[in-house]
Design a protein around this motif. Sequence first.
Motif, PDB file in Angstrom:
ATOM      1  N   GLY A  75       0.828  -1.210   0.000  1.00 27.04           N
ATOM      2  CA  GLY A  75       0.000   0.000   0.000  1.00 27.04           C
ATOM      3  C   GLY A  75       0.857   1.252   0.000  1.00 27.04           C
ATOM      4  N   LEU A  76       1.937   1.220   0.785  1.00 27.10           N
ATOM      5  CA  LEU A  76       2.810   2.394   0.837  1.00 27.10           C
ATOM      6  C   LEU A  76       3.456   2.644  -0.521  1.00 27.10           C
ATOM      7  CD1 LEU A  76       4.493   1.776   4.310  1.00 27.10           C
ATOM      8  CD2 LEU A  76       2.821   3.520   3.736  1.00 27.10           C
ATOM      9  N   LEU A  77       3.799   1.552  -1.219  1.00 24.91           N
ATOM     10  CA  LEU A  77       4.350   1.714  -2.569  1.00 24.91           C
ATOM     11  C   LEU A  77       3.348   2.411  -3.479  1.00 24.91           C
ATOM     12  CD1 LEU A  77       6.043  -1.674  -3.555  1.00 24.91           C
ATOM     13  CD2 LEU A  77       7.150   0.502  -3.122  1.00 24.91           C
ATOM     14  N   GLU A  78       2.093   2.045  -3.305  1.00 23.55           N
ATOM     15  CA  GLU A  78       1.059   2.609  -4.179  1.00 23.55           C
ATOM     16  C   GLU A  78       0.805   4.081  -3.910  1.00 23.55           C
ATOM     17  OE1 GLU A  78      -1.769  -1.137  -5.292  1.00 23.55           O
ATOM     18  OE2 GLU A  78      -1.987  -0.278  -3.316  1.00 23.55           O
ATOM     19  N   ARG A  79       1.171   4.515  -2.697  1.00 23.55           N
ATOM     20  CA  ARG A  79       0.972   5.937  -2.394  1.00 23.55           C
ATOM     21  C   ARG A  79       1.707   6.826  -3.370  1.00 23.55           C
ATOM     22  NH1 ARG A  79       2.432   7.271   3.610  1.00 23.55           N
ATOM     23  NH2 ARG A  79       2.166   9.377   2.875  1.00 23.55           N
ATOM     24  N   SER A  80       2.860   6.327  -3.886  1.00 30.16           N
ATOM     25  CA  SER A  80       3.643   7.166  -4.792  1.00 30.16           C
ATOM     26  C   SER A  80       3.026   7.214  -6.180  1.00 30.16           C
ATOM     27  CB  SER A  80       5.069   6.658  -4.866  1.00 30.16           C
ATOM     28  OG  SER A  80       5.085   5.319  -5.294  1.00 30.16           O
ATOM     29  N   GLY A  81       1.931   6.529  -6.403  1.00 26.70           N
ATOM     30  CA  GLY A  81       1.274   6.700  -7.690  1.00 26.70           C
ATOM     31  C   GLY A  81       0.598   5.504  -8.311  1.00 26.70           C
ATOM     32  N   SER A 112      -3.242  -1.764   4.431  1.00 26.33           N
ATOM     33  CA  SER A 112      -2.500  -1.540   3.187  1.00 26.33           C
ATOM     34  C   SER A 112      -3.282  -0.637   2.235  1.00 26.33           C
ATOM     35  CB  SER A 112      -2.242  -2.896   2.528  1.00 26.33           C
ATOM     36  OG  SER A 112      -1.626  -2.728   1.294  1.00 26.33           O
ATOM     37  N   LEU A 113      -4.561  -0.950   2.053  1.00 20.37           N
ATOM     38  CA  LEU A 113      -5.356  -0.173   1.093  1.00 20.37           C
ATOM     39  C   LEU A 113      -5.609   1.240   1.610  1.00 20.37           C
ATOM     40  CD1 LEU A 113      -7.887  -2.834  -0.244  1.00 20.37           C
ATOM     41  CD2 LEU A 113      -5.824  -1.975  -1.314  1.00 20.37           C
ATOM     42  N   LEU A 114      -5.780   1.375   2.909  1.00 21.69           N
ATOM     43  CA  LEU A 114      -5.974   2.728   3.442  1.00 21.69           C
ATOM     44  C   LEU A 114      -4.684   3.543   3.338  1.00 21.69           C
ATOM     45  CD1 LEU A 114      -8.241   1.872   6.475  1.00 21.69           C
ATOM     46  CD2 LEU A 114      -8.869   3.219   4.464  1.00 21.69           C
ATOM     47  N   ASN A 115      -3.555   2.883   3.539  1.00 21.41           N
ATOM     48  CA  ASN A 115      -2.284   3.583   3.346  1.00 21.41           C
ATOM     49  C   ASN A 115      -2.101   3.999   1.893  1.00 21.41           C
ATOM     50  OD1 ASN A 115      -0.496   4.098   5.593  1.00 21.41           O
ATOM     51  ND2 ASN A 115      -0.721   1.928   6.036  1.00 21.41           N
ATOM     52  N   ALA A 116      -2.583   3.163   0.983  1.00 21.67           N
ATOM     53  CA  ALA A 116      -2.449   3.482  -0.443  1.00 21.67           C
ATOM     54  C   ALA A 116      -3.213   4.755  -0.793  1.00 21.67           C
ATOM     55  CB  ALA A 116      -2.958   2.316  -1.293  1.00 21.67           C
ATOM     56  N   GLU A 117      -4.269   5.017  -0.052  1.00 24.06           N
ATOM     57  CA  GLU A 117      -5.088   6.195  -0.345  1.00 24.06           C
ATOM     58  C   GLU A 117      -4.571   7.453   0.335  1.00 24.06           C
ATOM     59  OE1 GLU A 117      -7.443   6.204  -2.583  1.00 24.06           O
ATOM     60  OE2 GLU A 117      -7.009   4.095  -2.904  1.00 24.06           O
ATOM     61  N   ARG A 118      -3.638   7.294   1.296  1.00 23.00           N
ATOM     62  CA  ARG A 118      -3.115   8.475   1.994  1.00 23.00           C
ATOM     63  C   ARG A 118      -2.270   9.294   1.047  1.00 23.00           C
ATOM     64  NH1 ARG A 118       0.315   6.575   6.755  1.00 23.00           N
ATOM     65  NH2 ARG A 118       0.828   8.756   6.900  1.00 23.00           N
ATOM     66  N   GLN A 129       8.701  16.201  -9.914  1.00 20.76           N
ATOM     67  CA  GLN A 129       7.698  15.751  -8.934  1.00 20.76           C
ATOM     68  C   GLN A 129       8.096  16.314  -7.576  1.00 20.76           C
ATOM     69  OE1 GLN A 129       8.015  11.527  -9.685  1.00 20.76           O
ATOM     70  NE2 GLN A 129       6.137  11.570 -10.872  1.00 20.76           N
ATOM     71  N   PRO A 130       7.594  17.504  -7.252  1.00 15.63           N
ATOM     72  CA  PRO A 130       8.051  18.156  -6.019  1.00 15.63           C
ATOM     73  C   PRO A 130       7.642  17.382  -4.778  1.00 15.63           C
ATOM     74  CG  PRO A 130       6.713  19.640  -7.368  1.00 15.63           C
ATOM     75  CD  PRO A 130       6.571  18.277  -7.949  1.00 15.63           C
ATOM     76  N   PHE A 131       8.538  17.405  -3.784  1.00 18.54           N
ATOM     77  CA  PHE A 131       8.233  16.802  -2.487  1.00 18.54           C
ATOM     78  C   PHE A 131       7.626  17.865  -1.578  1.00 18.54           C
ATOM     79  CE2 PHE A 131       9.228  16.321   1.956  1.00 18.54           C
ATOM     80  CZ  PHE A 131       8.811  15.031   2.220  1.00 18.54           C
ATOM     81  N   LEU A 132       6.519  17.530  -0.934  1.00 13.82           N
ATOM     82  CA  LEU A 132       5.938  18.413   0.090  1.00 13.82           C
ATOM     83  C   LEU A 132       5.486  17.530   1.251  1.00 13.82           C
ATOM     84  CD1 LEU A 132       3.673  20.703  -2.136  1.00 13.82           C
ATOM     85  CD2 LEU A 132       5.835  21.341  -1.095  1.00 13.82           C
ATOM     86  N   TYR A 133       5.547  18.066   2.467  1.00 14.15           N
ATOM     87  CA  TYR A 133       5.070  17.311   3.618  1.00 14.15           C
ATOM     88  C   TYR A 133       3.547  17.343   3.630  1.00 14.15           C
ATOM     89  CZ  TYR A 133       9.824  17.525   5.402  1.00 14.15           C
ATOM     90  OH  TYR A 133      11.173  17.392   5.556  1.00 14.15           O
ATOM     91  N   GLY A 134       2.929  16.163   3.465  1.00 12.16           N
ATOM     92  CA  GLY A 134       1.474  16.101   3.408  1.00 12.16           C
ATOM     93  C   GLY A 134       0.800  16.558   4.681  1.00 12.16           C
ATOM     94  N   GLU A 135       1.519  16.454   5.815  1.00 12.55           N
ATOM     95  CA  GLU A 135       0.904  16.762   7.115  1.00 12.55           C
ATOM     96  C   GLU A 135       0.990  18.240   7.446  1.00 12.55           C
ATOM     97  OE1 GLU A 135       3.617  14.951   6.747  1.00 12.55           O
ATOM     98  OE2 GLU A 135       3.183  12.861   7.211  1.00 12.55           O
ATOM     99  N   LEU A 136       1.745  19.014   6.670  1.00  9.36           N
ATOM    100  CA  LEU A 136       1.903  20.438   6.969  1.00  9.36           C
ATOM    101  C   LEU A 136       1.014  21.278   6.060  1.00  9.36           C
ATOM    102  CD1 LEU A 136       5.731  21.022   7.520  1.00  9.36           C
ATOM    103  CD2 LEU A 136       4.034  20.053   9.038  1.00  9.36           C
TER     104      LEU A 136
END
Lengths: 413, 240
Positions: free
Chosen positions: A335-341, A406-412, B88-95
């Motif tokens: 899921g964390l991998l998917e966060r990047s796109g 995992s899936l919720l992390n993917a959506e973060r 692809q700029p990096f930004l802190y999502g929590e800030l």
Amino acid sequence: MTRRSQVSLLASLNRLRLAGSARHPNAAIIIGVTLPLLVIVSALWIIGSIGSPLQADAGPSATIGLVVSGTLSFLAYGVLFGGGDDLFLSHVGIRAAPWYLERSSRLAIAGVLTVSALLVPYVAAGAPIAAPLMIGSTAGALATGGASLMYAMAARATVGGSSALGAGIRQFDASLAKAAPLVYAPLLPFLAGSFGAAAASSLSSFRLAIALGSVVAGAAAVALGVRRFAPVGGRFLPRASEMKFAPPPESKGEVFRVGRGLSALLPRRAAAVWVRDAAVAGRRFGWAARVSWPIVIVSFVALARWGDSAPTRAWVATAVGIALVIQSGAVVGLGLLERSGPRWIDRSAGARWRERFLGRWAYSWGLSLWLLVPVALPWAWWSGAPGAWAWPLLGALSAAVATTASLLNAERR
Amino acid sequence: MSQLQKVLEVAALSKSYRRRPILKDVSFEVLPGEAVAVIGPNGAGKSTLLGCLTGERVPDAGTIRIGGFDPFHDSSKTATHLGFVPEQPFLYGELTITETLRFVAEARGLDRQESDAESARLLQLFGLSGSEGFLCRELSQGMGRKVAIAIALQHQPSLLVLDEVFNGLDLPSIERLLDEIEKHRARGGAVLLSSHDLELLGSLCDRGLLLGNEARVLDGSDWQSWKMAPTLLTSSIEHQ
């Protein structure tokens, strides 16, 4: 800006980020982070209440040191160099020394959390915690300081590019040879923490002195590590970033097949997610499958020989529980991998949440069955304890929790 | 021209990925007030070059000087001279946006009042006034890029490195960014930028660095010829 003020600025940044998550909590943060923590702590509580091997032995043992130093040595590289903001901080003028000091502090915090987690069974059992606290602190301080120093030296050697450690493999893979010092870096902190804890465990009269001395030694090692890292940070951090890049695996003529074997039982999109997740996790998180085999082999022997002993069964249950947590880590990692796109691929393919859940859950459960079935069978044959049939169901439940996280992390974002 | 007057100096830069050469012996300079385009087909190494210049990629060989400093040995000194907007700029999502800009200003050691005023001006310029309290994870791609541009411009660096900076920006924002680039150049700042919008690069830049099988600086008549038919000349590199 001085080094000290940059360290306090980084500390403020961490506080702000934590406060940001707390100010704007969402389901992903609550379930993706809090729930796995609750599962771990409650598992440790249960182990304490039923009587863990640690309780059954004569008092707190050096095993605590092995667990603490092993955990910190395993986590150290990711904590020190795995941050997504390393290069951003360098761009905005944060110097290498305060940066490394702040990352080493994170490792120390990880040590405090690990030791605290190990105290949970003692609290649950109503046993005194002073001794395990001192033994764990000894291991944690030495492992933290050792890791900070050894990784700083490894970074220097990596940037220098002339380490004797990688000599044997230089002719096969020059880039891997350059990284060899990083591969060996966790050994010393692991050994230092383990031996320190063994000393604190056996020399009970000097336990407090050993613990305090270890904290001082650990802090000195961190300070030395910061000094060693500072001159090479600017060159090492981009290298560490490049090392995160995973080259495509060499093709062995494999074909991505969906609908063969058990995957034929699932709807087509869910089956595709299952096969895709298995391929990605197999290449990125191969350790999640490999962790099963040592536990299966040791548990088989232990249950065959001492299966009627309660401490043995408690140890097997603990080991299996830890392996399940590690495997869940790989599932959350997807899921964390998917966060990047890459989650857009599932979206554009029309895979709905329930199909993604089903496919990932099937992969996760399948992964756990390679662990649970070979342990449940000898458990049923030799331990005389009931409930072996429930183990695969436990795997299904653990897979569901990991998949949700995992899936919720993917959506973060 | 003395060494110190060059905003950027690159000599014999090479970079390979797993034995595949990406950049071979790249040398060029950027002077104060100049705008230089980095052009080439996909995979020619534009982002790799910009990554090397900004300390994100380690070159295999060659030297880089930004404001006279090596980005790998003097990264904090280089940071004072450099403003970088990655693809692809990096930004802190929590800030929030404000928290992000304040953090960067503190890290750079800028005067608090001046940096707050400059940040407010940039946010207003790019239409982000009123959105200062938004968390960065809630921003659209274009809004995130505007925040990254504000971060790059906030300390008035001597060199702006912009990688595909126009992607995701609406037309008014592109026009305002072009104005800011002109003001930056008028103050003596230099710009190095890559973009797939070849017409825009042609109108904005004084020279070009064409990457392909070999790196070639396009200036004078070469640059004028390229501007006449940028697509044709760039794609001809692709098919060599």
